[in-house]
Design a protein around this motif. Structure first.
Motif, short mmCIF file in Angstrom:
data_model
loop_
_atom_site.label_atom_id
_atom_site.label_comp_id
_atom_site.label_asym_id
_atom_site.label_seq_id
_atom_site.Cartn_x
_atom_site.Cartn_y
_atom_site.Cartn_z
N LEU A 9 0.82 -1.20 0.00
CA LEU A 9 0.00 0.00 0.00
C LEU A 9 0.86 1.26 0.00
CD1 LEU A 9 -2.13 -2.14 0.82
CD2 LEU A 9 -3.21 -0.39 2.24
N GLY A 10 2.13 1.12 0.00
CA GLY A 10 3.01 2.28 0.03
C GLY A 10 3.39 2.68 1.45
N ARG A 11 3.75 3.92 1.61
CA ARG A 11 4.17 4.41 2.93
C ARG A 11 2.95 4.73 3.79
NH1 ARG A 11 8.48 9.11 2.46
NH2 ARG A 11 8.37 8.75 4.73
N ALA A 14 3.34 3.14 10.59
CA ALA A 14 3.29 1.80 11.16
C ALA A 14 2.86 1.82 12.63
CB ALA A 14 4.64 1.12 11.01
N LYS A 15 3.20 2.89 13.34
CA LYS A 15 2.81 3.02 14.75
C LYS A 15 2.20 4.41 14.96
CE LYS A 15 6.45 -0.10 16.40
NZ LYS A 15 7.62 -0.25 17.31
N PRO A 16 0.95 4.56 14.50
CA PRO A 16 0.32 5.88 14.59
C PRO A 16 0.03 6.26 16.05
CG PRO A 16 -1.27 4.27 13.90
CD PRO A 16 0.05 3.56 13.90
N LYS A 17 0.36 7.50 16.39
CA LYS A 17 0.09 8.01 17.74
C LYS A 17 -0.92 9.16 17.69
CE LYS A 17 4.64 6.78 19.55
NZ LYS A 17 5.90 7.27 20.20
N LEU A 18 -0.93 9.85 16.58
CA LEU A 18 -1.84 10.97 16.43
C LEU A 18 -3.11 10.54 15.69
CD1 LEU A 18 0.74 13.73 15.42
CD2 LEU A 18 -0.16 13.21 17.70
N ARG A 19 -4.21 11.18 16.00
CA ARG A 19 -5.47 10.86 15.34
C ARG A 19 -5.38 11.09 13.84
NH1 ARG A 19 -10.80 10.16 16.59
NH2 ARG A 19 -12.36 11.03 15.16
N VAL A 20 -4.65 12.13 13.44
CA VAL A 20 -4.52 12.41 12.02
C VAL A 20 -3.79 11.29 11.30
CG1 VAL A 20 -2.36 13.73 12.30
CG2 VAL A 20 -3.85 14.18 10.33
N GLN A 21 -2.82 10.67 11.97
CA GLN A 21 -2.10 9.53 11.36
C GLN A 21 -3.03 8.34 11.20
OE1 GLN A 21 1.10 9.27 14.27
NE2 GLN A 21 2.55 10.21 12.81
N ARG A 22 -3.91 8.13 12.17
CA ARG A 22 -4.87 7.03 12.06
C ARG A 22 -5.84 7.28 10.91
NH1 ARG A 22 -6.22 6.69 18.56
NH2 ARG A 22 -4.12 6.02 19.22
N PHE A 23 -6.27 8.54 10.76
CA PHE A 23 -7.15 8.89 9.65
C PHE A 23 -6.45 8.63 8.31
CE2 PHE A 23 -10.09 10.87 12.55
CZ PHE A 23 -11.30 10.93 11.85
N GLU A 24 -5.19 8.99 8.23
CA GLU A 24 -4.45 8.77 6.99
C GLU A 24 -4.34 7.27 6.67
OE1 GLU A 24 -0.74 10.68 7.59
OE2 GLU A 24 -1.50 12.70 7.22
N ASN A 25 -4.06 6.47 7.68
CA ASN A 25 -3.97 5.01 7.45
C ASN A 25 -5.32 4.45 7.01
OD1 ASN A 25 -1.30 5.05 8.20
ND2 ASN A 25 -1.63 4.24 10.27
N ALA A 26 -6.39 4.89 7.70
CA ALA A 26 -7.72 4.40 7.34
C ALA A 26 -8.10 4.80 5.93
CB ALA A 26 -8.75 4.91 8.36
N SER A 29 -6.28 2.69 3.37
CA SER A 29 -6.87 1.35 3.25
C SER A 29 -8.19 1.40 2.48
CB SER A 29 -7.10 0.74 4.63
OG SER A 29 -5.88 0.60 5.32
N LEU A 30 -9.03 2.39 2.79
CA LEU A 30 -10.32 2.49 2.10
C LEU A 30 -10.14 2.80 0.62
CD1 LEU A 30 -12.39 4.44 4.80
CD2 LEU A 30 -12.51 1.99 4.24
N ASP A 31 -9.17 3.66 0.31
CA ASP A 31 -8.91 3.95 -1.11
C ASP A 31 -8.43 2.70 -1.85
OD1 ASP A 31 -9.62 6.57 -0.71
OD2 ASP A 31 -7.56 7.29 -0.43
N PHE A 32 -7.60 1.90 -1.17
CA PHE A 32 -7.12 0.67 -1.81
C PHE A 32 -8.29 -0.29 -2.04
CE2 PHE A 32 -5.62 -3.72 -1.44
CZ PHE A 32 -4.68 -3.74 -2.45
N ILE A 33 -9.20 -0.38 -1.07
CA ILE A 33 -10.36 -1.26 -1.21
C ILE A 33 -11.21 -0.82 -2.40
CG2 ILE A 33 -12.51 -2.00 -0.12
CD1 ILE A 33 -11.05 -1.80 2.58
N LYS A 34 -11.43 0.50 -2.52
CA LYS A 34 -12.23 1.02 -3.64
C LYS A 34 -11.53 0.75 -4.97
CE LYS A 34 -14.35 4.72 -0.90
NZ LYS A 34 -14.44 6.19 -0.69
N SER A 35 -10.19 0.81 -4.97
CA SER A 35 -9.45 0.57 -6.23
C SER A 35 -9.58 -0.87 -6.70
CB SER A 35 -7.97 0.92 -6.03
OG SER A 35 -7.34 -0.01 -5.15
#
Length: 374
Positions: A9-11, A14-26, A29-35
């Motif tokens: 999935l690219g970069r 790996a260990k998100p601590k901030l909410r914004v990092q969790r949003f980016e990871n989510a 993943s959702l963009d990959f699922i849609k693709s």
């Protein structure tokens, strides 16, 4: 997602601590699922990050359908129908098992035991099962599947046996693992059978090659020996010997030569079959050793035919010479009879005459008998 799809999935954090990092990871993943062409409605990154149970479970089921169940294909049916048809076909020969759905048909554990028995009869003795021990049968099937086959233990016995109608999606997910495990096993077995068939065919081709070379070598040797035998053959100087050699030659043409003609044809056909088989399997074309090729056989056969013609002519000429000699001797005796007294002729013994064959002696005896009668 990387584990399910075997793709990167690219970069990402790996260990998100901030909410914004969790949003980016989510979102990643959702963009990959849609693709991948998976339709999602009313699912956002905040639902995943905030742990919305209903939406999260729905997303997980969607992923299970896409990456675990959707590739199940039986006669072009949907994943669920195809998986059900696979279960029905595999358990059709078991009277106690009737798979109609992914709920209450699995409560007694016999369907799982039947799937084990049909694929790995070495792991379970189906006939020895207590058909009324539902929990025992289920536990045995789950343990064998986990320990011996490597199917993850997604369900507990209580999830299936202790409820009237087990969760359909949970059972489908678990049974899909069984499908993939045994399908992979069948692919390996099929590949093994194909390899075995190929090896057997190759051994057959090699055996045919060896048989061709052996038979060709024997035929060439027999033809050469026959030619040498005719060259060494001598006439004993008697009519009987000449007739015997003529009879042997006739017997050769009726027997041995016909066998060689058939063998010559069979060898040509055998070589054609070998070349066809090697071509079918895209292997290097077979060429016999130079001294065993069909062209060599044709040359030796032409030499044999010439020697055969020479042999036949020699025998016929020899017999004809004996016949002419017999006639000449008969006329000579007739002339001799005109000059010798009758009593003196009767005293002549056959072996005292300059005769060179038994046939001539027989003619002389016949001539003497005619003189007595006359």
């Amino acid at each position: 997602m990387e584990c399910l799809s075997d793709e990167s999935l690219g970069r990402y954090a790996a260990k998100p601590k901030l909410r914004v990092q969790r949003f980016e990871n989510a979102n990643l993943s959702l963009d990959f699922i849609k693709s991948r062409g998976i339709q999602m409605t009313n699912i956002g990154a905040e639902d995943v990050v905030d742990g919305n149970p209903k939406i999260t479970l729905g997303l997980i089921w969607t992923l299970i359908l896409r990456f675990t169940i959707s590739d199940i294909n039986e006669e072009g049916m949907t994943a669920k129908e195809g998986l059900l048809l696979w279960c029905q076909r595999k358990t059709a020969c078991y009277d106690e098992v009737e798979v109609r759905n992914f709920t209450d048909c699995w409560n007694d554990g016999l369907a799982f035991c039947a799937l084990l028995d049909i694929h790995r009869p070495d792991l379970i003795d189906y006939d020895a099962l207590d058909k009324n021990d539902h929990r025992g049968n289920m536990q045995m099937a789950f343990d064998i599947a986990s320990k011996e086959i490597g199917i993850p233990a997604l369900l507990d016995v209580e999830d299936v046996c202790d409820v009237a109608k087990p969760d359909e999606r949970s059972l489908m997910t678990y049974i899909a693992y069984w499908f993939h495990a045994f399908s992979q096993m069948e692919k390996v077995e099929n590949a093994g059978r194909r390899v075995e068939k190929f090896v057997n065919n190759m051994q057959g081709a090699w055996s045919m090659q060896s048989d061709f070379e052996r038979r060709m070598r024997e035929l060439l040797m027999a033809i050469k020996e026959q030619g040498v035998s005719w060259k060494k053959s001598k006439f004993e100087g008697t009519y009987v010997d000449a007739k015997k050699q003529a009879a042997d030659f006739s017997q050769y043409k009726r027997g041995q030569k016909r066998e060689w003609v058939a063998e010559k044809s069979d060898l040509a056909a055998l070589l054609g079959n070998i070349k066809t088989k090697m071509s079918t399997y895209r292997l290097r074309a077979y060429e016999p050793p130079p001294e065993l090729r069909l062209s060599v056989l044709e040359q030796e056969w032409a030499t044999l035919v010439k020697a055969e013609i020479t042999r036949g002519q020699l025998i016929n000429e020899t017999i004809r010479e004996y016949d002419i000699l017999s006639i000449l001797i008969f006329h000579a005796l007739t002339l001799l009879a005109l000059k010798m007294p009758f009593a003196s002729l009767l005293l002549i013994k056959p072996m005292t005459l300059p005769l060179h064959s038994i046939r001539c002696n027989w003619l002389f005896l016949d001539w003497k008998e005619r003189l007595k009668i006359s």
